[in-house]
Motif scaffolding. Structure first.
Motif, mmCIF file in Angstrom:
data_model
loop_
_atom_site.group_PDB
_atom_site.id
_atom_site.type_symbol
_atom_site.label_atom_id
_atom_site.label_comp_id
_atom_site.label_asym_id
_atom_site.label_seq_id
_atom_site.Cartn_x
_atom_site.Cartn_y
_atom_site.Cartn_z
ATOM 1 N N GLU A 82 14.297 45.835 30.384
ATOM 2 C CA GLU A 82 13.380 44.703 30.356
ATOM 3 C C GLU A 82 12.633 44.575 31.687
ATOM 4 N N HIS A 98 11.400 47.409 27.268
ATOM 5 C CA HIS A 98 12.064 47.276 25.962
ATOM 6 C C HIS A 98 13.136 46.204 26.045
ATOM 7 N N SER A 99 13.317 45.494 24.974
ATOM 8 C CA SER A 99 14.336 44.450 24.907
ATOM 9 C C SER A 99 15.726 45.071 25.000
ATOM 10 N N ASP A 101 18.086 43.961 23.530
ATOM 11 C CA ASP A 101 18.651 43.775 22.194
ATOM 12 C C ASP A 101 18.328 44.952 21.274
#
Length: 188
Positions: A82, A98-99, A101
């Protein structure tokens, strides 16, 4: 059986040489060293227990990783992909963050293979479970201790640096996130 007889009686030295070359081809030797420098204040994010480069310390670098047979043994480490995470710059494959998650990974330089695995999926096997993750970045084994690498030392040559989503999918307790032995393979 016939090959064994030929090796042991007819060409023993040739067989020993072939065995040595086969084993040698599977190794990956260090390619050099870089000298660390202390990061500017506040410039090394230690969010996931990341190390910061130390002034004057020599760090081993690699241009290769162990060969990738059907499954490769590796060390799974924790990374944030992130913005403002400990991963540093945007991901190499798509210049995006990118997350955490999402199940995404960075591979050591040799396995990253000059971006040939970019945005492809790998299977990660560990803790009795498996997860499919997208390769979005390189865990640079050739250089670091700079702003692009969040002032962290170079990656060893056997790293799969993974988001929190990967660790969760493998069912690893959060207190054990970092430095787990795994196997990985390319997806079909």
């Amino acid at each position: 059986m016939k090959k064994q007889v030929i090796c042991s009686t007819v060409f023993p030295l040739l067989c020993i040489l072939l065995i040595f070359l086969s084993v040698e081809a599977q190794t990956c030797s260090p390619s050099g060293k870089i000298k660390g420098k202390t990061p500017p204040p506040g410039q090394c994010n230690q969010e996931n227990g990341s190390d910061c480069c130390k002034d004057g310390k020599w760090y081993t670098t690699y241009k290769c990783s162990p060969l990738v047979p059907s499954q490769s043994k590796a060390t799974l480490t924790l990374n944030s992909f992130e913005r403002d995470g400990d991963g540093g710059a945007p991901s190499e494959c798509d210049n995006q963050y990118h997350s955490d998650d999402d199940p995404v990974v960075a591979l050591s330089t040799g396995w990253y293979n000059n971006g040939k695995r970019c945005l492809n999926y790998i299977n990660i096997h560990g803790n009795g479970k498996s997860v499919r993750a997208k390769v979005v970045d390189e865990c640079d084994s050739t250089m670091s201790c700079n702003s692009d690498h969040d002032y962290q030392p170079p990656c060893p040559n056997n790293i799969v640096d993974a988001s929190k989503a990967v660790w969760k999918a493998l069912g690893v307790p959060e207190s054990d996130w970092d430095g787990m032995d795994i196997y990985w393979s390319d997806t079909d």
